[in-house]
Design an enzyme around this catalytic site. Sequence first.
Site, short mmCIF file in Angstrom:
data_model
loop_
_atom_site.label_atom_id
_atom_site.label_comp_id
_atom_site.label_asym_id
_atom_site.label_seq_id
_atom_site.Cartn_x
_atom_site.Cartn_y
_atom_site.Cartn_z
N LYS A 1 40.33 45.36 35.85
CA LYS A 1 40.25 44.62 34.58
C LYS A 1 39.81 45.52 33.43
O LYS A 1 40.41 45.50 32.36
CB LYS A 1 39.27 43.44 34.70
CG LYS A 1 39.67 42.42 35.76
CD LYS A 1 38.79 41.17 35.71
CE LYS A 1 37.35 41.41 36.08
NZ LYS A 1 37.14 41.78 37.50
N ARG B 1 34.42 33.05 34.76
CA ARG B 1 34.31 33.31 36.19
C ARG B 1 34.08 32.02 36.98
O ARG B 1 33.99 32.07 38.19
CB ARG B 1 33.14 34.25 36.45
CG ARG B 1 33.54 35.72 36.58
CD ARG B 1 32.27 36.50 36.86
NE ARG B 1 32.47 37.76 37.51
CZ ARG B 1 32.56 38.93 36.90
NH1 ARG B 1 32.56 39.00 35.60
NH2 ARG B 1 32.67 40.04 37.61
N ARG C 1 34.04 53.88 42.39
CA ARG C 1 33.43 53.77 41.06
C ARG C 1 31.92 53.97 41.17
O ARG C 1 31.32 54.62 40.32
CB ARG C 1 33.76 52.40 40.46
CG ARG C 1 33.19 52.21 39.04
CD ARG C 1 33.67 50.92 38.42
NE ARG C 1 33.28 49.77 39.22
CZ ARG C 1 33.77 48.53 39.05
NH1 ARG C 1 34.67 48.31 38.13
NH2 ARG C 1 33.36 47.53 39.80
N ARG D 1 26.92 53.04 39.19
CA ARG D 1 26.70 51.61 38.89
C ARG D 1 25.97 50.95 40.06
O ARG D 1 26.44 51.03 41.20
CB ARG D 1 28.06 50.96 38.62
CG ARG D 1 27.95 49.68 37.85
CD ARG D 1 29.31 49.17 37.48
NE ARG D 1 29.41 47.78 37.90
CZ ARG D 1 30.37 46.96 37.55
NH1 ARG D 1 31.35 47.38 36.77
NH2 ARG D 1 30.37 45.72 37.97
N ARG E 1 29.87 40.25 46.12
CA ARG E 1 30.63 39.94 44.90
C ARG E 1 32.01 39.41 45.24
O ARG E 1 32.52 38.51 44.56
CB ARG E 1 30.72 41.20 44.02
CG ARG E 1 29.41 41.50 43.32
CD ARG E 1 29.32 42.94 42.86
NE ARG E 1 30.25 43.26 41.82
CZ ARG E 1 30.71 44.50 41.58
NH1 ARG E 1 30.30 45.51 42.33
NH2 ARG E 1 31.55 44.71 40.61
P1 AMP Z 1 31.70 42.93 35.90
O1 AMP Z 1 31.34 44.14 35.11
O2 AMP Z 1 32.65 42.02 35.17
O3 AMP Z 1 32.16 43.24 37.30
O4 AMP Z 1 30.35 42.08 36.07
C1 AMP Z 1 29.24 42.60 36.76
C2 AMP Z 1 28.25 41.50 37.08
O5 AMP Z 1 27.80 40.89 35.87
C3 AMP Z 1 28.79 40.34 37.91
O6 AMP Z 1 28.76 40.63 39.30
C4 AMP Z 1 27.82 39.23 37.52
O7 AMP Z 1 26.57 39.37 38.16
C5 AMP Z 1 27.61 39.49 36.04
N1 AMP Z 1 28.62 38.78 35.20
C6 AMP Z 1 29.56 39.36 34.40
N2 AMP Z 1 30.31 38.43 33.81
C7 AMP Z 1 29.85 37.22 34.23
C8 AMP Z 1 30.23 35.87 34.00
N3 AMP Z 1 31.26 35.56 33.20
N4 AMP Z 1 29.52 34.89 34.63
C9 AMP Z 1 28.48 35.18 35.43
N5 AMP Z 1 28.09 36.44 35.71
C10 AMP Z 1 28.76 37.46 35.13
#
Ligand code: AMP
Length: 191
Positions: A14, A91, A130, A136, A147
């Site tokens: 993404k 999400r 990554r 990270r 996740r």
């Molecule tokens: P990402 O960078 O999009 O993979 O997000 C990393 C982490 O941030 C996720 O595993 C969640 O813990 C949190 N997170 C990001 N976006 C959301 C969302 N829209 N709703 C809830 N948690 C989020």
Amino acid sequence: MLNIVIFGAPGSGKGTQSDILIENYGLYHISTGDVLRDNIRRGTALGATAKGYMDAGRLIPDELMIDILADVLDANRDAAAKGVIFDGFPRTIAQAEALERMLAERGTAVTTVIGLEVEEQELIERILNRGRLTGRSDDTLETARKRLEVYHNQTSPLRDYYKERGLYHGIEGTGGIDAVAARIAEHIDAL
Ligand code: AMP
């Protein structure tokens, strides 16, 4: 306005594909994960709350996440004039409903949902890679598995939600970054 939701499991590409879309279409990019990581770096109260959820591989509660998104949209009204790429939001179904309301209040709507489709084993490999490259903290094997489970339980139902609305467009997310970008561009250019 061109409002694109870029949708897919963790590791589906993404962020990478969003970066290409920003370049090519002049859209404003909102990555909720980046917003949270920035808060963690700056040591804010939100960052402290978010870190616990993120390192456990769980989702931040909907009410909090929806408020954050509304704030980001309002703070960047001008930059977002041409449209927005929503990366990592929504999400959950509750977030998707909130997004629909928020955009309607601002006189606009989701144009298309691009779903990046990638096999589970490849997702894990990409996430671990990554993690090695960026450090990270949620890109470990244990958190990646959690996740992915959260994705299957809470996020993947959105595919049907958007299919019912005629907005979902699945794209094969493998075969190289440029090939995936070309598939996405073909879809957007045909809108
Ligand atoms: P990402 O960078 O999009 O993979 O997000 C990393 C982490 O941030 C996720 O595993 C969640 O813990 C949190 N997170 C990001 N976006 C959301 C969302 N829209 N709703 C809830 N948690 C989020």
